[in-house]
Structures are given as C-alpha cells and as structure tokens.
Design a protein around this motif. Structure first.
Motif, PDB file in Angstrom:
ATOM      1  N   THR A 230     -24.150   9.948 104.909  1.00  0.00           N
ATOM      2  CA  THR A 230     -24.692  11.313 104.881  1.00  0.00           C
ATOM      3  C   THR A 230     -26.089  11.401 104.281  1.00  0.00           C
ATOM      4  O   THR A 230     -26.758  12.412 104.455  1.00  0.00           O
ATOM      5  CB  THR A 230     -23.764  12.256 104.096  1.00  0.00           C
ATOM      6  OG1 THR A 230     -23.649  11.781 102.746  1.00  0.00           O
ATOM      7  CG2 THR A 230     -22.384  12.307 104.735  1.00  0.00           C
ATOM      8  N   ASP A 272     -28.176  12.364 113.345  1.00  0.00           N
ATOM      9  CA  ASP A 272     -29.269  13.294 113.075  1.00  0.00           C
ATOM     10  C   ASP A 272     -28.952  14.291 111.967  1.00  0.00           C
ATOM     11  O   ASP A 272     -29.736  15.218 111.707  1.00  0.00           O
ATOM     12  CB  ASP A 272     -29.661  14.049 114.347  1.00  0.00           C
ATOM     13  CG  ASP A 272     -28.500  14.823 114.952  1.00  0.00           C
ATOM     14  OD1 ASP A 272     -27.350  14.621 114.509  1.00  0.00           O
ATOM     15  OD2 ASP A 272     -28.747  15.619 115.868  1.00  0.00           O
ATOM     16  N   ASP A 273     -27.819  14.085 111.288  1.00  0.00           N
ATOM     17  CA  ASP A 273     -27.474  14.940 110.154  1.00  0.00           C
ATOM     18  C   ASP A 273     -27.704  14.252 108.816  1.00  0.00           C
ATOM     19  O   ASP A 273     -27.370  14.795 107.757  1.00  0.00           O
ATOM     20  CB  ASP A 273     -26.015  15.382 110.248  1.00  0.00           C
ATOM     21  CG  ASP A 273     -25.047  14.193 110.232  1.00  0.00           C
ATOM     22  OD1 ASP A 273     -25.495  13.055 110.496  1.00  0.00           O
ATOM     23  OD2 ASP A 273     -23.850  14.417 109.968  1.00  0.00           O
TER      24      ASP A 273
END
Length: 426
Positions: A230, A272-273
């Motif tokens: 993340t 893309d997070d």
C-alpha cells in the motif's frame, strides 16, 4: 565569487542577539513553510503522498509543530524521538519508526503509538513478535540492494550510504521476499517498502532512479508473495547545495520524474493505489537554519585565524566530515573577499574549524557571522565536550518577530545528571 544570501539581515541579527546572545541557531519559519508546500505540490499527483520529517535532523518541538501544520508526519529512529512525536501531537500513521539494532522497548512504544514499524532486518520479525506479542497488520521492510550506487553528485567527502553494500541497513532482495511471506503468514495485511541509498545527492535524477528500483521490486513482491503493498517510502537523500556554486535540486522536476516511473511501472501492474512517502530532513530544514556567531579573537601565526564564540559542539559537521558550510560576514556582503582565514572555535581539538583557508572580507572583532545551512544536523548533533553548553534555538517568525524555541543550556543542565551534593563547597 558566488555568494549565498542569508535569510536574516545585519540589522535584524543585531536586534536578535541583544535578546539571545550568540551563538544561536536561528530558523526561518517562512522558508520552512514555503519549502514544505513546494514538496507537497510536486507530489500532489499521488493522492496518498506524505512527508515524514526525519526527527533526527532537527529534534525541536516547535519545528515539528510547524511541519505538522503543513501536513507532515515524523520519521523516528529512537524511543525519545517517538516520545517527542507523541508530545507534539503525532500519532498512528503520522509516525514512521525506522530503526536498526533496535531495543525491544522502542518497538513496544512504537506499537503503542500505532506507528508504522519499518523492519531493518529479517531477524527483527521474531524479535518484534516477541517484544510486542504480535505482528502488526501494517508493516514495512527496509531494502538494501547492495553494490555501489552512483548517480549525480554528493557533497565531497561526505558519502554516508553511496556504497549500499557496505552499509549496515536493510535486507537483501532474497530476504525481502522471505520477510514478506513470513509476515503475511503471521497476520500482516498491509505492506510497505523502504530504502535509502545515498545521502545529500545534488541531482534531480536520484529519486526517480530509486523509485524505479523500488517500483519494480514492488511488482515482483506482489507476484511472489501476494502481499498487498500500500505504500513505498523513498526515504531521504535529496540534498542541498552547501556550496554556493552547486546547483539547487528542483523538487518539481523530481516529482515529475517519480510520476513518470510510477505510471510506467506501477500503473500497468494494477498498483495505482500505492501511496508514496518521503523522509526528508536535510532538504526540509537545512537551508532554513543558520548558526549565528560573533568574532571574538584574531590570531596571526603561521596562518590567520578568526576565533568565534561558537565551536564544533554547536555545529560538528565541518569537524567530523570536513563538510563545507558557507559563511557570510553580516554587513560586509558586498565587500571583497580578499582575506584568507581559518575560522575556528575554542575546543581543544585542531579539527574545530568552521572554515579552512576561506577567502572572506576583512573580519573585525565583534562582527556577526552567519554559518549557513545548519538547519538540519546542526543543533541535533551538538555535544558537551570541554564542558561546552548547547546554544539556544530561535525562530524568526513570518511576521519578523522572534520566538525562543529552546533556551541555551546552563551549567546547571550540564551537572544535572550528577550527584554533586556539596561538590562546590569543598
């Protein structure tokens, strides 16, 4: 000759030292805030971006509070830095704890505060689990690629980690995979990657190059372990130009370079997070602090010396690294630099010199000198050798007023840890 412009004028400085005698560390609030905003603007394309200021660079609560107001968190490496962060109102995900050779009590406090723990070695997994009784759901691991890292320029004679293979920090590539698998099996659900390869790079290419290394590894680790990555922490390494002729890093160009790498590597992998973090101490504070000192002696023997009332106990980088710090003689900014001096402190060490063979204007006794770029790793590296006392820290506020943000030490502070009952009556 190239020159640096101080953020304080002679007139301002003379008024400041009437209230706070030299030597003092002086900080520029306006510069600090504007710089933080430039950083956040450069990475505004990444919705999770956060700067975790390296507390070790400037462990001063008022400075930390200013940075908190600008959206920053803290990067801590010790128990007391964690305590300071908590006292300044930082908690949970606002704190990164990156340490090495870490005592159990440090991990315990980091866990209590909800800090994100960054593990330096694979053996720290069982050590952490034993210390706090579990593995946190959110965890980070520090990577060391080994070998030699070469890119752009670092300050001469001051290469802290430009040879990662010789550095004590971080895990090998194989250990990163093993660590992720182990941590995941023990209940970790949210993973981060951290790395720091070079110190004080004067190059817009360092962060983008590091980002590509870490982004590619993130894709591989996700494939190998199934871990949910993340965040990626690019740590520090963006430098400042200590010498006036050195180029200034352009944070907008750096941010754009990282964005390009992000879109080329992470986005196609469905990542893309991923949030990006930085841990910039020197870049955030270095240019926005100076050591203000007064010339008190002139000595002419085999060389010409100017003695000032500061010493290496106030700013040790020149003494231990041979590091260059620019010097301005206030009120003589436009005078010719036609005198060669060694600018020295009073310690019983010959390395106690702020400048060697430096061309400066003629210095008269009582002149105020600005020793530039001491805002990071300046006060924080101070010490008490020769019984020297740490100097005060003063904030030059945006409205031009000043605030004492740390008083100068007194002899009572120096003796406070001793049992000296009756000592001075003998």
């Amino acid at each position: 000759m190239n020159k640096k412009k101080p953020f304080v004028t002679k007139e301002q400085a003379e008024e400041i030292v009437k209230q706070y005698p030299t030597p003092i560390h002086l900080y520029d609030e306006k510069g600090i805030r504007e710089n933080a905003r430039r950083l956040y603007q450069a990475f505004s394309w990444n919705k999770g971006f956060k700067e975790y200021f390296a507390v070790k660079a400037t462990p001063t609560p008022r400075i930390l509070q200013i940075l908190k107001e600008e959206g920053c968190g803290t990067d801590c490496s010790s128990y007391t830095e964690l305590m300071m962060s908590e006292a300044c109102g930082f908690s949970g995900k606002e704190i990164m704890f990156s340490s090495n050779d870490t005592p159990a009590e440090d991990f315990i406090l980091a866990d209590r505060l909800g800090a994100t723990i960054n593990l330096d070695d694979i053996t720290h997994i069982p050590f952490l689990e034993n210390a706090i009784g579990h593995i946190p759901e959110r965890i980070c691991c520090r990577y060391n690629p080994g070998g030699v890292f070469q890119l752009g320029g670092s300050e001469e004679g001051f290469q802290v980690m430009d040879n990662p293979g010789d550095a004590k920090y971080g895990m090998t590539r194989e250990q990163m995979t093993e660590a992720y698998k182990t941590l995941k099996a023990k209940g970790a659900k949210e993973f981060g990657i951290h790395a720091f390869l070079a110190s004080n790079t004067i190059s817009n290419e360092y962060y983008p190059a590091l980002a590509r290394i870490l982004f590619q590894m993130a894709v591989e680790l996700k494939e190998e372990t199934g871990a949910h990555i993340t965040f990626i922490n690019l740590s520090g390494g963006i430098g400042i130009p200590y010498r006036p002729e050195q180029p200034v890093n352009d944070i907008a160009i750096i941010g754009e370079g990282v964005r390009k790498a992000y879109e080329e590597i992470l986005v196609p992998a469905g990542m893309d997070d991923v949030a990006l973090y930085t841990e910039l101490g020197r870049y955030m504070l270095g240019p926005y602090g100076c050591l203000l000192t007064r010339a008190i002696h002139e000595k002419n023997t085999y060389k010409n010396y100017i003695g000032v009332d500061a010493c290496a106990a106030n700013l040790m980088r020149p003494a231990i690294y041979g590091a260059y710090h620019h010097i301005t003689v206030l009120g003589k900014e436009d005078a010719p630099c036609d005198h060669k001096y060694d600018v020295t402190g009073s310690l019983c060490e010959n390395c106690d010199k702020f400048a060697v063979d430096r061309m400066l204007p003629k210095i008269d006794m009582g002149d105020l000198l600005v020793i530039h770029d001491s805002g990071a790793h300046g006060f924080s590296m101070g010490y008490n050798y020769n019984g020297k006392l740490r100097s005060a820290e003063v904030l030059l506020k945006e409205d031009g007023s000043t605030e004492l943000i740390r008083r100068a030490e007194t002899p009572a502070d120096y003796f406070a840890t001793l049992d000296i009952t009756g000592l001075f009556n003998k």
